[in-house]
Each structure stands twice: as structure tokens, then as C-alpha cells.
Design a protein around this motif. Structure first.
Motif, mmCIF file in Angstrom:
data_model
loop_
_atom_site.group_PDB
_atom_site.id
_atom_site.type_symbol
_atom_site.label_atom_id
_atom_site.label_comp_id
_atom_site.label_asym_id
_atom_site.label_seq_id
_atom_site.Cartn_x
_atom_site.Cartn_y
_atom_site.Cartn_z
ATOM 1 N N GLN A 281 0.834 -1.207 0.000
ATOM 2 C CA GLN A 281 0.000 0.000 0.000
ATOM 3 C C GLN A 281 0.868 1.258 0.000
ATOM 4 O OE1 GLN A 281 -2.577 -0.293 3.393
ATOM 5 N NE2 GLN A 281 -3.805 -1.951 2.534
ATOM 6 N N GLU A 282 1.919 1.266 0.823
ATOM 7 C CA GLU A 282 2.824 2.412 0.875
ATOM 8 C C GLU A 282 3.484 2.649 -0.482
ATOM 9 O OE1 GLU A 282 5.712 1.917 3.905
ATOM 10 O OE2 GLU A 282 4.340 2.428 5.555
ATOM 11 N N MET A 283 3.971 1.573 -1.100
ATOM 12 C CA MET A 283 4.637 1.713 -2.400
ATOM 13 C C MET A 283 3.678 2.207 -3.469
ATOM 14 S SD MET A 283 7.356 -1.488 -2.528
ATOM 15 C CE MET A 283 6.452 -2.721 -1.592
ATOM 16 N N ARG A 284 2.433 1.765 -3.397
ATOM 17 C CA ARG A 284 1.426 2.229 -4.351
ATOM 18 C C ARG A 284 1.200 3.738 -4.215
ATOM 19 N NH1 ARG A 284 -0.958 -0.441 -8.768
ATOM 20 N NH2 ARG A 284 -0.460 -2.643 -8.529
ATOM 21 N N LYS A 285 1.158 4.250 -2.998
ATOM 22 C CA LYS A 285 0.961 5.688 -2.775
ATOM 23 C C LYS A 285 2.111 6.499 -3.369
ATOM 24 C CE LYS A 285 -1.754 5.108 1.463
ATOM 25 N NZ LYS A 285 -1.772 5.267 2.943
ATOM 26 N N GLU A 286 3.283 5.877 -3.465
ATOM 27 C CA GLU A 286 4.458 6.539 -4.032
ATOM 28 C C GLU A 286 4.556 6.347 -5.543
ATOM 29 O OE1 GLU A 286 7.514 4.655 -1.847
ATOM 30 O OE2 GLU A 286 6.955 5.573 0.074
ATOM 31 N N GLY A 287 3.576 5.656 -6.118
ATOM 32 C CA GLY A 287 3.571 5.465 -7.559
ATOM 33 C C GLY A 287 4.264 4.215 -8.051
ATOM 34 N N GLY A 358 12.075 -15.947 13.961
ATOM 35 C CA GLY A 358 11.299 -14.816 14.448
ATOM 36 C C GLY A 358 11.947 -13.466 14.225
ATOM 37 N N LYS A 359 13.087 -13.402 13.471
ATOM 38 C CA LYS A 359 13.708 -12.105 13.189
ATOM 39 C C LYS A 359 12.687 -11.184 12.513
ATOM 40 C CE LYS A 359 17.557 -9.813 10.913
ATOM 41 N NZ LYS A 359 16.689 -8.794 10.283
ATOM 42 N N ARG A 360 12.607 -9.972 12.991
ATOM 43 C CA ARG A 360 11.585 -9.039 12.532
ATOM 44 C C ARG A 360 11.761 -8.700 11.049
ATOM 45 N NH1 ARG A 360 7.309 -9.203 15.873
ATOM 46 N NH2 ARG A 360 8.013 -9.234 18.036
ATOM 47 N N VAL A 361 10.658 -8.715 10.335
ATOM 48 C CA VAL A 361 10.618 -8.276 8.940
ATOM 49 C C VAL A 361 9.516 -7.227 8.848
ATOM 50 C CG1 VAL A 361 10.221 -8.964 6.546
ATOM 51 C CG2 VAL A 361 11.422 -10.517 8.100
ATOM 52 N N GLY A 362 9.890 -6.027 8.448
ATOM 53 C CA GLY A 362 8.926 -4.930 8.402
ATOM 54 C C GLY A 362 8.804 -4.330 7.025
ATOM 55 N N HIS A 363 8.204 -3.131 6.952
ATOM 56 C CA HIS A 363 7.988 -2.461 5.677
ATOM 57 C C HIS A 363 9.304 -2.227 4.949
ATOM 58 C CE1 HIS A 363 3.847 -0.652 6.939
ATOM 59 N NE2 HIS A 363 4.021 -1.883 7.379
#
Length: 411
Positions: A281-287, A358-363
Motif C-alpha cells: 500500500q505504501e509503495m502504491r501511494k508513491e507510484g 522470528g527475526k523481525r521483517v517490516g515495511h
């Protein structure tokens, strides 16, 4: 239907209870134990008509589960990580017996080193056993998947055991709003277990462990299991359609998100899909034309659906929360195999490995996957598996090892 705030473990236990489970052989292991605790409490209080029995090991637990299923009893059990591996021999036996039980696996990384947090090496180690595999993204889906798994496993075209996988801690101990269906509606959707004619019982003893020599009979049985598993693709779609009509929730074998006009797609399974959606969703907002493919049904592998969804994309980032040591991600070559014969296959398919133990994977990580894949398309280059492990991660690990008295360490 009521809405309750439930952990993933409780949701799974409710799924088993609503499915009319009659027998639950059990052995505790973190982070799965809460499932069995709930079922044991309900059975003791008379809230469900089932017998819960604590066994001496996961091997005994799975043996008892398979035997009860072929004897005509709707059976459920649960395990995790080392527990699944301890009973591994019996997975192949149960599938060979064509025992349509349901096993919940709460994913947890496999030692050594020891961890309580999730990756998918435990469940994917069982991918060749003959068990169907449904991987849940949310607590709601964990509950619904148990109910659906019995319908699929017990179908006459399938008659194979099913495994419902949910991520340890991310789902097992996380509370989410869950719609709990009424028992009567579940009973309408899931009829009583009807074992095959001539099933095993005290009055009808039989042997299912005879020695088979020269390979002909063995090959025949394995081929029949393979056909039954491939039948589960169509059965899953039928059951998913009926489930949507009955309860209003849709569960395709493969799900696309913002995919129709996407140039780049992330392929993923399990609970980190929710984070990946937000990153898309974030990447879409950036085009940036990013999308997502989430694989729910891992066995049988829905290769045609996967290939159709990824056809025509510029690049694909396959995220594996697992590692086949010495090779790379486990799902990555299956994606490549599904795409290989397509003339419209993506220009580049790149492998990423992350979330181990369980290593964190985020945006940030999901955005990085798409950026790297874009670079491979632009430069017409190809990378080996990309391990999402940064320099700052490495410095933190060295600090932990020094604190533990291990002295200097090298990369």
C-alpha cells in the motif's frame, strides 16, 4: 455468530471443537500447548464430547491419532517444531494409511541454536509426506481453516491427512477479533465423519503395515496418494466456495493483492503477509506498481494458479521464511518450476530469505525486496538467494556473543 478477542491457539482449539472432534491425543510443546489446554478444559467441563489423552511423546501422539482416524473417529492433534520432527516417521505412515485427521502445527524455528520464535522449516520439512498443508495468515483464518481442512481431508476424492499451519507467537499468542460461527451452522457445513467401508475396528482387524517387495505395489500406493493430493486442488476450491456462502469469508488457494496492474510482485505465505500488504500500500501511494501473491495452499502446490497470477510481471520477489541449508529458500524453486514453461513468465524472479527464528521483517525489508528486484530487471542481472541480514544485525550478534563470554567472532 459472535465476535470474540482470541489468540490464534484458542481459535484453532475452537475450530476443532466446532468440527465435532471426538479424540485428541496430545503432547505439550511451546508455542502449541495452549491449544491442548483449551481442548482438555472443555472436555473435562463437558463442553465438548471428546476424549483428550496425554501421550508420552509426539511419536506416540501421532501414532494414536492415525490409528483412531482409520478406526472411524474424527481426530485432531497439534504440535510444533521439534515435536513435529520427533514424530516425523509417523507422518508418512498416517498419510499412507489415508487417515483424514487434522494436525495443527504452530511454526517455530528448529534447533540448534534453540529458539521459541517462528520460521517455517518445521512445517516445510513435512511437505513430501502426503499431508495436505494450509497456511493461515490470521487468527480468523486459523479457526476457519481447521473446519475447512476436515471437509477437504474427508472427501472421498482425497482421504488424506491435513496440516493447518500458523506462526508461533505472531498468531499463537496474539489476540485478534474472530467471528465464531454457531455450532449448528458448522454442523450443516461439516457433516459427521463417514469412514471408508470396512474401516478398522476391534470386530474388523486388518493389517496396514505389510512388507511390500519389488516396488510395484509401493509405487502404486504412492501414485494413488499423489492423485488424491492433486484432487485436493479442486476439492479445496469447491469447499472454499461453500464456506464463503455459509460464513461470508473467502479463502482461495492463492490470493492476489493489488496485482492486476502490478509490475512487481512479492510472493509470500503465513502471517507476515499482513505486513507485506501494508508495505505494498505504501509503495502504491508513491507510484510504484507493486503487488502481492499469497499462497495459502502449499500442498498440493497450486502451480497453475501461481503461474497465472505472476504471468506478465516484470519481476517477482519470492520471500521464504525458511532456509534449505546449502541451497536457499524452499518455495523459490517451486515458483521457478511453475513459471519455467510460460512464454509470458516474469523477466526476473529473485529469492529472499528472512524472518528466521522470528527475526523481525517490516515495511523496510519488503520495500528493499522490490527495489532489489527492480535493479535486477533494469540491469538484466540475477542474484543468488538474498539473506535479509544487515550489518547492524551482525554487529548486534557479535555484541551478544561477547556478552556471553565467547570473545571475538568472525563473519
Amino acid at each position: 455468530m459472535t465476535k470474540e478477542l482470541l489468540t490464534g491457539n484458542t481459535a484453532v482449539a475452537l475450530g476443532a471443537r466446532l468440527s465435532g472432534v471426538e479424540y485428541v491425543p496430545a503432547y505439550p510443546i511451546t508455542p502449541q500447548t495452549e491449544i491442548i489446554e483449551r481442548l482438555s478444559r472443555w472436555a473435562n467441563e463437558g463442553a465438548m464430547d471428546a476424549r483428550v489423552v496425554t501421550m508420552e511423546s509426539e511419536h506416540s501422539m501421532l501414532t494414536a491419532a492415525g490409528a483412531a482416524s482409520v478406526a472411524g473417529v474424527r481426530t485432531f492433534t497439534a504440535t510444533s517444531s521439534q515435536g513435529l520432527l520427533y514424530g516425523f516417521e509417523m507422518l508418512y505412515n498416517i498419510a499412507g494409511w489415508r487417515a483424514p485427521l487434522v494436525l495443527a502445527n504452530v511454526s517455530r524455528g528448529v534447533a540448534s541454536p534453540i529458539t521459541l520464535e517462528p520460521d517455517h522449516n518445521d512445517v516445510l520439512s513435512a511437505r513430501d509426506s502426503g499431508f495436505l498443508q494450509i497456511h493461515a495468515e490470521t487468527c480468523q483464518e486459523a479457526l476457519d481453516s481447521v473446519i475447512m481442512a476436515y471437509r477437504i481431508a474427508e472427501d472421498d476424492k482425497v482421504r488424506l491427512p491435513a496440516m493447518v499451519n500458523l506462526d508461533g507467537f505472531y498468531l499463537s499468542y496474539t489476540r485478534e477479533p474472530v467471528d465464531v460461527p454457531e455450532q449448528e451452522r458448522v454442523a450443516e457445513f461439516l457433516p459427521p465423519y463417514r469412514p471408508q467401508s470396512g474401516y478398522m475396528s476391534a470386530k474388523n482387524p486388518m493389517s496396514v503395515a505389510v512388507v511390500v517387495l519389488d516396488g510395484r505395489a509401493y509405487s502404486y500406493f504412492k501414485y494413488q496418494m499423489h492423485l488424491a493430493s492433486t484432487n485436493a486442488l479442486a476439492v479445496h476450491e469447491k469447499v472454499a466456495g461453500e464456506f464463503e456462502k455459509a460464513f461470508g469469508r473467502k479463502y482461495p488457494a492463492v490470493e492476489g493483492y493489488m496485482l492486476e496492474d502490478a509490475d512487481y510482485a512479492i510472493v509470500i505465505t503465513n502471517s507476515l503477509t499482513t505486513t507485506a500488504r501494508a508495505a505494498v500500500q505504501e509503495m502504491r501511494k508513491e507510484g510504484k506498481k507493486a503487488g502481492l501473491v499469497r499462497i495459502r495452499l502449499v500442498r498440493p502446490f497450486p502451480r497453475q494458479q501461481v503461474a497465472d497470477m505472476l504471468a506478465g510481471k516484470k519481476g517477482v520477489a519470492v520471500f521464504d521464511q525458511n532456509i534449505s541449508v546449502g541451497s536457499g529458500g524452499i518455495l523459490y524453486p517451486e515458483i521457478l518450476s511453475a513459471l519455467y514453461h510460460r512464454s509470458d513468465r516474469p523477466k526476473k524472479v529473485v529469492s529472499f530469505i528472512g524472518g528466521l527464528g522470528g527475526k523481525r521483517v517490516g515495511h523496510t525489508e519488503f520495500r528493499h525486496m522490490v527495489a532489489v528486484t527492480e535493479g535486477c530487471v533494469r540491469d538484466d542481472s540475477q542474484l543468488a538467494s538474498v539473506l535479509l541480514f544487515t550489518d547492524s544485525d551482525w554487529q548486534a550478534v557479535k555484541g551478544m556473543l561477547r556478552t556471553a563470554g565467547k570473545g571475538e567472532v568472525s563473519q
